[in-house]
Motif scaffolding. Structure first.
Motif, PDB file in Angstrom:
ATOM      1  N   VAL A   1       7.330   0.856  -2.788  1.00 15.90           N
ATOM      2  CA  VAL A   1       6.045   0.971  -2.105  1.00 15.90           C
ATOM      3  C   VAL A   1       5.438   2.348  -2.366  1.00 15.90           C
ATOM      4  O   VAL A   1       6.132   3.365  -2.341  1.00 15.90           O
ATOM      5  CB  VAL A   1       6.245   0.757  -0.584  1.00 15.90           C
ATOM      6  N   SER A   2       4.109   2.389  -2.588  1.00 14.51           N
ATOM      7  CA  SER A   2       3.391   3.648  -2.784  1.00 14.51           C
ATOM      8  C   SER A   2       2.324   3.784  -1.705  1.00 14.51           C
ATOM      9  O   SER A   2       1.994   2.819  -0.998  1.00 14.51           O
ATOM     10  CB  SER A   2       2.715   3.669  -4.160  1.00 14.51           C
ATOM     11  N   LEU A   3       1.754   4.978  -1.591  1.00 15.69           N
ATOM     12  CA  LEU A   3       0.690   5.185  -0.615  1.00 15.69           C
ATOM     13  C   LEU A   3      -0.535   4.346  -0.971  1.00 15.69           C
ATOM     14  O   LEU A   3      -1.173   3.756  -0.082  1.00 15.69           O
ATOM     15  CB  LEU A   3       0.319   6.674  -0.542  1.00 15.69           C
ATOM     16  N   ASN A   4      -0.864   4.262  -2.240  1.00 16.12           N
ATOM     17  CA  ASN A   4      -2.003   3.434  -2.645  1.00 16.12           C
ATOM     18  C   ASN A   4      -1.780   1.966  -2.292  1.00 16.12           C
ATOM     19  O   ASN A   4      -2.704   1.275  -1.850  1.00 16.12           O
ATOM     20  CB  ASN A   4      -2.257   3.577  -4.152  1.00 16.12           C
ATOM     21  N   PHE A   5      -0.549   1.503  -2.480  1.00 17.44           N
ATOM     22  CA  PHE A   5      -0.224   0.130  -2.097  1.00 17.44           C
ATOM     23  C   PHE A   5      -0.452  -0.073  -0.607  1.00 17.44           C
ATOM     24  O   PHE A   5      -1.046  -1.074  -0.184  1.00 17.44           O
ATOM     25  CB  PHE A   5       1.225  -0.186  -2.453  1.00 17.44           C
ATOM     26  N   MET A   6      -0.006   0.878   0.219  1.00 13.93           N
ATOM     27  CA  MET A   6      -0.146   0.739   1.670  1.00 13.93           C
ATOM     28  C   MET A   6      -1.618   0.747   2.089  1.00 13.93           C
ATOM     29  O   MET A   6      -2.026  -0.023   2.960  1.00 13.93           O
ATOM     30  CB  MET A   6       0.619   1.855   2.385  1.00 13.93           C
ATOM     31  N   LYS A   7      -2.398   1.609   1.471  1.00 14.61           N
ATOM     32  CA  LYS A   7      -3.825   1.638   1.805  1.00 14.61           C
ATOM     33  C   LYS A   7      -4.498   0.323   1.446  1.00 14.61           C
ATOM     34  O   LYS A   7      -5.307  -0.220   2.214  1.00 14.61           O
ATOM     35  CB  LYS A   7      -4.507   2.800   1.078  1.00 14.61           C
ATOM     36  N   GLU A   8      -4.171  -0.201   0.276  1.00 19.28           N
ATOM     37  CA  GLU A   8      -4.753  -1.468  -0.148  1.00 19.28           C
ATOM     38  C   GLU A   8      -4.262  -2.607   0.740  1.00 19.28           C
ATOM     39  O   GLU A   8      -5.027  -3.518   1.086  1.00 19.28           O
ATOM     40  CB  GLU A   8      -4.393  -1.737  -1.612  1.00 19.28           C
ATOM     41  N   LEU A   9      -2.987  -2.546   1.119  1.00 20.75           N
ATOM     42  CA  LEU A   9      -2.425  -3.578   1.988  1.00 20.75           C
ATOM     43  C   LEU A   9      -3.151  -3.611   3.335  1.00 20.75           C
ATOM     44  O   LEU A   9      -3.521  -4.687   3.834  1.00 20.75           O
ATOM     45  CB  LEU A   9      -0.935  -3.325   2.210  1.00 20.75           C
ATOM     46  N   MET A  10      -3.375  -2.445   3.921  1.00 21.28           N
ATOM     47  CA  MET A  10      -4.031  -2.385   5.220  1.00 21.28           C
ATOM     48  C   MET A  10      -5.458  -2.930   5.155  1.00 21.28           C
ATOM     49  O   MET A  10      -5.906  -3.642   6.060  1.00 21.28           O
ATOM     50  CB  MET A  10      -4.014  -0.953   5.750  1.00 21.28           C
ATOM     51  N   GLU A  11      -6.165  -2.614   4.089  1.00 24.16           N
ATOM     52  CA  GLU A  11      -7.529  -3.130   3.950  1.00 24.16           C
ATOM     53  C   GLU A  11      -7.526  -4.643   3.696  1.00 24.16           C
ATOM     54  O   GLU A  11      -8.394  -5.366   4.190  1.00 24.16           O
ATOM     55  CB  GLU A  11      -8.252  -2.394   2.818  1.00 24.16           C
ATOM     56  N   THR A  12      -6.548  -5.102   2.927  1.00 24.27           N
ATOM     57  CA  THR A  12      -6.420  -6.540   2.693  1.00 24.27           C
ATOM     58  C   THR A  12      -6.204  -7.276   4.007  1.00 24.27           C
ATOM     59  O   THR A  12      -6.856  -8.290   4.288  1.00 24.27           O
ATOM     60  CB  THR A  12      -5.253  -6.818   1.729  1.00 24.27           C
ATOM     61  N   PHE A  13      -5.281  -6.775   4.824  1.00 21.70           N
ATOM     62  CA  PHE A  13      -5.027  -7.394   6.123  1.00 21.70           C
ATOM     63  C   PHE A  13      -6.258  -7.323   7.025  1.00 21.70           C
ATOM     64  O   PHE A  13      -6.576  -8.277   7.739  1.00 21.70           O
ATOM     65  CB  PHE A  13      -3.854  -6.708   6.810  1.00 21.70           C
ATOM     66  N   LYS A  14      -6.950  -6.210   6.979  1.00 19.50           N
ATOM     67  CA  LYS A  14      -8.148  -6.053   7.815  1.00 19.50           C
ATOM     68  C   LYS A  14      -9.181  -7.122   7.479  1.00 19.50           C
ATOM     69  O   LYS A  14      -9.906  -7.615   8.359  1.00 19.50           O
ATOM     70  CB  LYS A  14      -8.740  -4.653   7.618  1.00 19.50           C
ATOM     71  N   ASN A  15      -9.236  -7.492   6.211  1.00 20.38           N
ATOM     72  CA  ASN A  15     -10.208  -8.482   5.746  1.00 20.38           C
ATOM     73  C   ASN A  15      -9.622  -9.894   5.700  1.00 20.38           C
ATOM     74  O   ASN A  15     -10.135 -10.759   4.985  1.00 20.38           O
ATOM     75  CB  ASN A  15     -10.731  -8.080   4.368  1.00 20.38           C
TER      76      ASN A  15
END
Length: 484
Positions: A172-186
Motif C-alpha cells: 500500500v502507498s499513500l497515493n493508493f490510500m488517497k485514491e481509495l478514500m475518494e473512490t469510497f466517497k464516490n
C-alpha cells in the motif's frame, strides 16, 4: 383508610401519566429521558407489565441489553399473556447472540397464538439462524483457515476496473490510500483482489503483535485517539479532513467498533486496514466488541461484505479480527481499551499482554471485560447493563491505576452526547467518534489529541456530515428490525 385509598389511586394515576409522557419521549428518540420516566412509573406502581415492557424496549434502543432482558423477564412474570414481553426478551437475547433462548420465547408466543402469522414468522426466522449456524459449523474447514485456501493468484483484474490499484500487487502507498478514500466517497469499490491482499497482509501484521501493544509518543509530537466509527465512513473521512491524514508525524489509534450498524462498514475497515499497512508503527487498531462473528451476523457487517464481495471474504474478516490487539499502553502511563476494567483487582498489564486472543470473544474473563465493560458512578462493581462484562466504579479504576503505575485509562464503547466524557475523577475517559449515531442519537463525535510531553487530553468535537441515502442498519439481520 379513605386517605390511604386516595393516595394509592393518586399514585396509580401519576404512574400512568409518567408512562404516557415517557411514550412521547420515546417517539422523539429521547430514550434515556424515557427510561427515567418509565422508572418513575415503576416506582409508583411496580405491578404493571407494560411499564417494564416499555422500559425494556428503551433499554434495547440504548444497547443496555442486560437491563432490557431483566425488564422483559419481569414483565412476563407479571403477566404471562403479555406478548410484547416475550418479544422484548427475545430481542435482548438476539442482541446478545443467544439465539436458542430467543427461540424459546418465540415458541411461547406461537403456542399462545397459533394463528398469529407475525409470531410464526419471527419463530421461523430465528430457527433459520440457529440451523444456519449449526450447518456452517458442521461444514467448516477445521484444519485450514480461509487465508490458506484463497487462490489469490488466480483472481484477475478486469480491463474495465478503474478503481485504485496496488502496482504490481505490491505494498500500500499513500497515493493508493488517497485514491481509495475518494473512490469510497464516490460510492466506488475496491477490486476484490486488492481487498483480499489488504486482509491477508493485515492478518500477518496483527499476528506479530502482542495482545497489549506499547506505543511511544515523543515529547514534541501529537497523537490522536478515536473511538467507535460503526460504519459511518463519511464521518471517518471528515475526521481525516479535520485532523489530517495519518502519517509518521500524525499517528492515530482507533479504539474498536469500526463496523456494524452503519452501512459503509466495508469502506471504513478497508480504509483503516490500509493505513495500518502503510504506517504499521504509527497507526494502531484495537479490537471492539463488534469485531466478532456474532455481532457481525446480527448488526450488518457480515451481510454487507457478502453483498459487496463474498461469504468467503466475510469469513476472512473474522480471522483478521481474531488477531486484533486488545489494548494499547501509551508512554507507560495511559491504557487504552474498547470496553473497560475487570471483575477482580490485581490485574497486571503483563496478564493483558499475554492473553490468547486468537478466538471469538468469550463471555467472561479478561478478554471479555476489555471489550464489554463500562464505568459506573457508584463504587464497586455491578452486573453489566449490557448483559455481558461488568460495570466498575471509581475505586476500581483508582486501584487498577495504582497497581500498574498508570495515570488514566481511555475507553470507548458508549455514545456520549458531547462525543466524550471524563469520569472517575477524570481518570476514566470515554471517547466516541460516530456523530449522530445511527442517524438518530443527535450526539457529537469526538477524538482526543495527546502531546508526548504532558499526555494531557485535548478533545475535538464535530457534527455529523451528510452521507448517501443508505440508512444505518440497511444490512442488519431483518429479525432485529422485526423486533423493534
Amino acid at each position: 383508610m379513605n386517605g390511604e385509598l386516595e393516595i394509592s389511586i393518586g399514585k396509580l394515576e401519576e404512574a400512568e401519566k409518567c408512562k404516557e409522557s415517557a411514550n412521547i419521549l420515546f417517539k422523539k428518540m429521547m430514550y434515556n429521558e424515557a427510561i427515567e420516566l418509565y422508572s418513575k412509573a415503576i416506582d409508583l406502581n411496580p405491578n404493571i407489565a407494560v411499564y417494564y415492557g416499555n422500559r425494556s424496549l428503551a433499554y434495547l434502543k440504548t444497547e443496555c441489553f442486560g437491563y432490557a432482558l431483566n425488564d422483559a423477564t419481569k414483565a412476563v412474570e407479571l403477566d404471562k399473556n403479555y406478548i410484547k414481553g416475550y418479544y422484548r426478551r427475545a430481542a435482548a437475547y438476539m442482541s446478545l447472540g443467544k439465539f436458542k433462548q430467543a427461540l424459546r420465547d418465540f415458541e411461547a408466543v406461537t403456542k399462545a397464538r397459533p394463528n398469529d402469522k407475525d409470531a410464526k414468522s419471527k419463530y421461523l426466522e430465528c430457527n433459520k439462524i440457529i440451523k444456519k449456524i449449526a450447518f456452517e459449523k458442521a461444514i467448516s474447514v477445521t484444519d485450514k483457515s480461509i487465508s490458506d485456501i484463497i487462490d489469490f493468484e488466480s483472481i484477475c483484474i478486469e480491463d474495465e476496473y478503474k478503481g485504485p490499484s496496488l502496482l504490481n500487487e505490491k505494498d500500500v502507498s499513500l497515493n493508493f490510500m488517497k485514491e481509495l478514500m475518494e473512490t469510497f466517497k464516490n460510492l466506488g469499490k475496491l477490486h476484490r483482489k486488492y481487498a483480499y491482499k489488504i486482509l491477508l497482509d493485515a492478518k500477518e501484521l496483527f499476528k506479530k503483535q502482542p495482545s497489549l501493544v506499547d506505543i511511544t509518543i515523543p515529547t514534541n509530537e501529537r497523537f490522536t485517539v478515536c473511538g467507535d466509527i460503526h460504519g459511518q465512513y463519511y464521518d471517518l473521512y471528515n475526521i481525516f479532513q479535520l485532523n489530517g491524514l495519518p502519517s509518521p508525524e500524525n499517528p492515530y489509534l482507533f479504539n474498536g467498533d469500526f463496523v456494524d450498524r452503519g452501512s459503509f462498514s466495508v469502506e471504513c475497515i478497508f480504509t483503516l486496514l490500509g493505513f495500518k499497512l502503510l504506517y504499521p508503527n504509527h497507526f494502531f487498531m484495537s479490537r471492539g466488541n463488534h469485531e466478532s462473528e456474532t455481532m457481525n451476523q446480527m448488526y450488518g457487517f457480515q451481510d454487507e461484505v457478502k453483498t459487496k464481495y463474498s461469504s468467503e471474504m466475510a469469513d476472512l474478516f473474522t480471522e483478521v479480527y481474531n488477531w486484533l490487539p486488545l489494548a494499547h499502553c501509551i508512554n507507560n502511563k495511559i491504557l487504552v481499551m474498547h470496553g473497560g476494567l475487570f471483575s477482580r483487582d490485581g490485574v497486571l498489564l503483563e496478564e493483558i499482554r499475554n492473553i490468547d486472543r486468537n478466538r471469538q470473544p468469550p463471555e467472561e474473563g479478561l478478554m471479555c471485560e476489555l471489550l464489554w465493560s463500562d464505568p459506573q458512578l457508584s463504587p464497586g462493581r455491578a452486573p453489566s447493563k449490557r448483559g455481558i462484562g461488568i460495570q466498575f466504579g471509581p475505586d476500581v479504576t483508582k486501584e487498577f491505576l495504582r497497581t500498574n503505575n498508570l495515570d488514566y485509562i481511555i475507553r470507548s464503547h458508549e455514545v456520549k452526547h458531547l462525543g466524550y466524557e471524563m469520569a472517575h475523577d477524570d481518570k476514566c475517559i470515554t471517547v466516541f467518534s460516530a456523530p449522530n449515531y445511527c442517524d438518530t442519537m443527535g450526539n457529537k463525535g469526538a477524538y482526543i489529541n495527546l502531546d508526548g510531553k504532558t499526555l494531557t487530553p485535548s478533545f475535538k468535537t464535530y457534527e455529523a456530515v451528510p452521507h448517501p441515502d443508505i440508512k444505518p442498519m440497511a444490512y442488519a439481520h431483518n429479525l432485529l428490525s422485526m423486533l423493534s
